[in-house]
Design a protein around this motif. Structure first.
Motif, PDB file in Angstrom:
ATOM      1  N   VAL A 128       0.850  -1.190   0.000  1.00 12.79           N
ATOM      2  CA  VAL A 128       0.000   0.000   0.000  1.00 12.79           C
ATOM      3  C   VAL A 128       0.886   1.241   0.000  1.00 12.79           C
ATOM      4  N   PHE A 129       0.521   2.201  -0.823  1.00 13.18           N
ATOM      5  CA  PHE A 129       1.205   3.499  -0.896  1.00 13.18           C
ATOM      6  C   PHE A 129       0.328   4.531  -0.203  1.00 13.18           C
ATOM      7  N   ILE A 130       0.892   5.274   0.739  1.00 10.21           N
ATOM      8  CA  ILE A 130       0.153   6.308   1.448  1.00 10.21           C
ATOM      9  C   ILE A 130       0.670   7.672   1.001  1.00 10.21           C
ATOM     10  N   GLY A 131      -0.236   8.515   0.520  1.00  6.92           N
ATOM     11  CA  GLY A 131       0.142   9.848   0.060  1.00  6.92           C
ATOM     12  C   GLY A 131      -0.912  10.869   0.437  1.00  6.92           C
ATOM     13  N   SER A 132      -0.687  12.106   0.050  1.00 12.68           N
ATOM     14  CA  SER A 132      -1.639  13.173   0.339  1.00 12.68           C
ATOM     15  C   SER A 132      -1.351  14.357  -0.570  1.00 12.68           C
ATOM     16  N   GLU A 133      -2.383  15.076  -0.909  1.00 13.27           N
ATOM     17  CA  GLU A 133      -2.223  16.286  -1.713  1.00 13.27           C
ATOM     18  C   GLU A 133      -1.698  17.458  -0.894  1.00 13.27           C
ATOM     19  N   ILE A 134      -1.603  17.316   0.417  1.00 15.16           N
ATOM     20  CA  ILE A 134      -1.093  18.432   1.224  1.00 15.16           C
ATOM     21  C   ILE A 134       0.365  18.734   0.881  1.00 15.16           C
ATOM     22  N   TYR A 135       1.079  17.730   0.369  1.00 14.35           N
ATOM     23  CA  TYR A 135       2.484  17.946   0.020  1.00 14.35           C
ATOM     24  C   TYR A 135       2.634  18.725  -1.287  1.00 14.35           C
ATOM     25  N   ARG A 136       1.568  18.808  -2.075  1.00 12.01           N
ATOM     26  CA  ARG A 136       1.635  19.468  -3.372  1.00 12.01           C
ATOM     27  C   ARG A 136       1.478  20.980  -3.181  1.00 12.01           C
ATOM     28  N   GLY A 137       2.544  21.701  -3.363  1.00 12.11           N
ATOM     29  CA  GLY A 137       2.505  23.146  -3.185  1.00 12.11           C
ATOM     30  C   GLY A 137       2.867  23.604  -1.787  1.00 12.11           C
ATOM     31  N   SER A 138       2.952  22.684  -0.838  1.00 15.68           N
ATOM     32  CA  SER A 138       3.370  23.043   0.513  1.00 15.68           C
ATOM     33  C   SER A 138       4.891  23.135   0.565  1.00 15.68           C
ATOM     34  N   SER A 139       5.395  24.170   1.202  1.00 12.56           N
ATOM     35  CA  SER A 139       6.839  24.392   1.228  1.00 12.56           C
ATOM     36  C   SER A 139       7.244  25.031   2.542  1.00 12.56           C
ATOM     37  N   TYR A 140       8.451  24.723   2.981  1.00 18.19           N
ATOM     38  CA  TYR A 140       8.996  25.351   4.179  1.00 18.19           C
ATOM     39  C   TYR A 140       9.452  26.782   3.921  1.00 18.19           C
ATOM     40  N   GLY A 141       9.391  27.221   2.680  1.00 21.35           N
ATOM     41  CA  GLY A 141       9.849  28.557   2.302  1.00 21.35           C
ATOM     42  C   GLY A 141      10.866  28.470   1.182  1.00 21.35           C
ATOM     43  N   VAL A 142      10.944  29.509   0.358  1.00 16.89           N
ATOM     44  CA  VAL A 142      11.723  29.417  -0.875  1.00 16.89           C
ATOM     45  C   VAL A 142      13.214  29.228  -0.630  1.00 16.89           C
ATOM     46  N   GLN A 143      13.723  29.634   0.506  1.00 17.94           N
ATOM     47  CA  GLN A 143      15.149  29.493   0.793  1.00 17.94           C
ATOM     48  C   GLN A 143      15.486  28.218   1.562  1.00 17.94           C
ATOM     49  N   HIS A 144      14.482  27.444   1.913  1.00 14.17           N
ATOM     50  CA  HIS A 144      14.695  26.256   2.738  1.00 14.17           C
ATOM     51  C   HIS A 144      15.000  25.050   1.853  1.00 14.17           C
ATOM     52  N   PRO A 156       5.823   9.833 -20.786  1.00 18.52           N
ATOM     53  CA  PRO A 156       5.035  10.446 -19.711  1.00 18.52           C
ATOM     54  C   PRO A 156       5.800  10.535 -18.391  1.00 18.52           C
ATOM     55  N   ALA A 157       6.587   9.512 -18.067  1.00 23.23           N
ATOM     56  CA  ALA A 157       7.368   9.535 -16.832  1.00 23.23           C
ATOM     57  C   ALA A 157       8.532  10.517 -16.950  1.00 23.23           C
ATOM     58  N   ARG A 158       9.171  10.532 -18.116  1.00 22.59           N
ATOM     59  CA  ARG A 158      10.258  11.475 -18.331  1.00 22.59           C
ATOM     60  C   ARG A 158       9.769  12.917 -18.187  1.00 22.59           C
ATOM     61  N   ALA A 159       8.551  13.172 -18.638  1.00 19.17           N
ATOM     62  CA  ALA A 159       8.002  14.528 -18.558  1.00 19.17           C
ATOM     63  C   ALA A 159       7.827  14.982 -17.113  1.00 19.17           C
ATOM     64  N   VAL A 160       7.513  14.048 -16.214  1.00 13.73           N
ATOM     65  CA  VAL A 160       7.378  14.396 -14.791  1.00 13.73           C
ATOM     66  C   VAL A 160       8.695  14.946 -14.267  1.00 13.73           C
ATOM     67  N   LEU A 161       9.790  14.271 -14.572  1.00  9.87           N
ATOM     68  CA  LEU A 161      11.095  14.714 -14.090  1.00  9.87           C
ATOM     69  C   LEU A 161      11.588  15.953 -14.825  1.00  9.87           C
ATOM     70  N   ALA A 162      11.289  16.046 -16.102  1.00  8.14           N
ATOM     71  CA  ALA A 162      11.741  17.195 -16.883  1.00  8.14           C
ATOM     72  C   ALA A 162      11.066  18.481 -16.433  1.00  8.14           C
ATOM     73  N   ALA A 163       9.885  18.381 -15.830  1.00 15.71           N
ATOM     74  CA  ALA A 163       9.151  19.572 -15.404  1.00 15.71           C
ATOM     75  C   ALA A 163       9.661  20.145 -14.086  1.00 15.71           C
ATOM     76  N   LEU A 164      10.515  19.414 -13.383  1.00 21.38           N
ATOM     77  CA  LEU A 164      11.012  19.885 -12.095  1.00 21.38           C
ATOM     78  C   LEU A 164      12.015  21.017 -12.279  1.00 21.38           C
ATOM     79  N   THR A 165      11.996  21.933 -11.341  1.00 20.24           N
ATOM     80  CA  THR A 165      13.008  22.996 -11.299  1.00 20.24           C
ATOM     81  C   THR A 165      13.607  23.040  -9.898  1.00 20.24           C
ATOM     82  N   TRP A 166      14.780  23.673  -9.816  1.00 20.39           N
ATOM     83  CA  TRP A 166      15.480  23.710  -8.524  1.00 20.39           C
ATOM     84  C   TRP A 166      16.398  24.920  -8.505  1.00 20.39           C
ATOM     85  N   THR A 167      16.126  25.839  -7.605  1.00 19.47           N
ATOM     86  CA  THR A 167      16.909  27.069  -7.563  1.00 19.47           C
ATOM     87  C   THR A 167      18.337  26.834  -7.091  1.00 19.47           C
TER      88      THR A 167
END
Length: 371
Positions: free
Chosen positions: A5-21, A318-329
Motif C-alpha cells: 500500500v502506498f500512502i500519500g496526500s495532496e497536502i504535500y503538493r505546493g506546501s513548502s517550508y519557504g523558498v530558501q529552505h 510520460p514519466a520522463r516529462a514528470v522529471l523534466a518539469a522539475l526545477t530547482w533554484t
C-alpha cells in the motif's frame, strides 16, 4: 498477504517550508506522479493519509508542544519564548502555512500504516521518516516524529520485537531518544560521520538496543553493501522482528546537497529488497533528500522494488516529462540527462575505507557477544 500500500496526500503538493529552505522542493508529489506515469500506482494500492489528531500525537509528543505547533500555524508567527522552548520559528524549523497540518498528515500516514500491517503486509509512506523530532521540540526540519509514533503503535498492538533501520545521511537522534532502554526495539542506523546532529557515534549505545555505524565521507555502493551484508542483515535476522520500520532517507546519494556520501539509489533499493522478507510487517518511510530529481527517482524505485516491478533502462515519455518539469533554484550548472531519462543510477562501486572496515569488524564482534 495484501498488495503493498502506498500512502500519500495532496497536502504535500505546493506546501513548502519557504523558498530558501532545503525543503522548498517537491518530493512526495513527484513520487506519486512518476509512479502513476509508470503504471505502478493503481487506485487499489493508494490510500490518502489521514491527519493525526492531537491525542494520537501525545503517544510521544507533549500536549504543550502540540498546542504550540497549532497556534503557530494559526498565527503565522511565534513569540520568543515559544521559539526558545520548542525550537520552531527558526531557520531550520520555520513557521509556514501548513506547519502543523503537514507533519500531522505524515504522522497520520505512519499511524495508518501501523494499522494496515497489524496482520502482516507492506506499506510505503514516503511523506514520513521525520526522525529528528523530539517529544517537546522540533529538530532538523522535523516537527513531529512519525517513526516513533508508528513504532509505539506497533508495540501497542502487543508486538515485542520491532526493528528500526535508518539509512538516512543524518543520525536518527529523535528515535534513539524515544526508545532508550526499551528492549523491544532494535535500532540500526548508518549515517555520515561528523555530520549534524553529531550523535550516533560507533560507541553511542543510546536507544533500545542501538547499532550505530557512522559512514566515512565518500562511502560508495561497495561500502554500503558491506554494511548491509555484514552488519544490518545479520542483526535483523538475529532479532527475529515481528515488524520492521525502514527509514529510507534519500540524502545519502552523491547528488544531494546536504551530505557528502557517494551512494547510488541502487544501494537503497538493495536494502529494501534484502529486508523485504525478514519480517511479516514492513513499513518503509521517506526521510531526508534535498535534490528534487534524486528524491523522486529513489522513492519511486523503492515502490517498484516493493512491488517487484521492473525498472526500465530508459523512461517512457510520460514519466520522463514528470522529471523534466522539475526545477530547482539550488542547481548549479547543467542538469545531467540521466536525472530525467532514467530512474536507476549507474552503480557507484569503489574502494572501501579502512575506517569503515574496522567499524564493521567492531560491530560484528559486539554482535557475537550479544548473541
Amino acid at each position: 498477504m495484501m498488495q503493498p500500500v502506498f500512502i500519500g496526500s495532496e497536502i504535500y503538493r505546493g506546501s513548502s517550508y519557504g523558498v530558501q529552505h532545503p525543503l522548498a522542493i517537491p518530493r512526495v508529489p513527484t513520487v506519486i506522479d512518476l509512479c502513476r506515469a509508470m503504471g505502478w500506482l493503481p487506485r487499489a494500492q493508494y490510500r490518502t493519509s489521514p491527519r493525526a489528531k492531537p491525542l494520537a500525537l501525545q503517544a510521544f509528543h507533549t500536549p504543550a508542544y502540540i498546542t504550540a505547533l497549532q497556534r503557530a500555524e494559526a498565527a503565522g508567527a511565534v513569540d520568543p519564548a515559544t521559539r526558545d522552548r520548542h525550537q520552531i520559528g527558526t531557520l531550520s524549523n520555520p513557521v509556514f502555512p501548513e506547519m502543523f497540518r503537514r507533519p500531522a498528515t505524515a504522522a497520520g500516514g505512519s499511524l495508518l500504516a501501523a494499522d494496515l500491517i497489524a496482520q502482516g503486509g507492506v506499506v510505503h509512506n514516503p511523506g514520513g521518516g521525520t526522525h529528528h523530532g523530539m517529544a517537546d521540540h522540533a529538530g532538523g526540519f522535523c516537527y513531529l516524529n512519525d517513526p516513533v509514533l508508528a513504532i509505539k503503535a506497533l508495540l501497542a498492538q502487543g508486538l515485542t520485537r520491532v526493528v528500526y533501520v535508518d539509512i538516512d545521511a543524518h543520525h536518527c537522534d529523535g528515535v534513539a531518544a524515544a526508545f532508550d532502554g526499551d528492549p523491544r526495539v532494535l535500532m540500526i542506523s548508518t549515517h555520515e560521520e561528523r555530520r549534524w546532529p553529531f550523535t550516533g557515534a560507533l560507541e553511542d549505545r543510546a536507544g533500545a538496543q542501538a547499532i550505530n555505524l557512522p559512514l566515512p565521507r565518500g562511502t560508495n555502493d561497495s561500502g554500503f553493501a558491506m554494511a548491509l551484508e555484514q552488519v544490518i542483515l545479520p542483526a535483523v535476522a538475529d532479532f527475529r522482528p515481528q515488524a520492521l520500520v525502514l527509514q529510507c532517507g534519500a540524502d545519502a546519494v552523491t547528488e544531494d546537497p546536504l551530505s557528502r556520501l557517494a551512494l547510488s539509489n541502487n544501494a537503497h533499493w538493495a536494502c529494501v529488497a534484502a529486508l523485504r522478507d525478514l519480517s511479516p510487517r514492513l513499513l518503509v518511510l521517506g526521510g531526508g533528500g534535498y535534490n528534487p530529481w534524486t528524491v523522486g527517482r529513489l522513492w519511486s524505485g523503492v515502490w517498484a522494488t516493493l512491488n517487484g516491478h521492473e525498472i526500465p533502462d530508459r523512461l517512457p515519455e510520460p514519466a520522463r516529462a514528470v522529471l523534466a518539469a522539475l526545477t530547482w533554484t539550488r542547481r548549479r550548472g547543467d542538469r545531467p540527462d540521466y536525472l530525467i531519462d532514467t530512474i536507476r543510477d549507474a552503480p557507484r562501486h569503489g574502494a572501501i575505507p579502512d575506517d569503515l572496515r574496522r567499524r564493521v569488524q567492531i560491530l560484528q564482534a559486539r554482535q557475537r557477544i550479544w548473541v
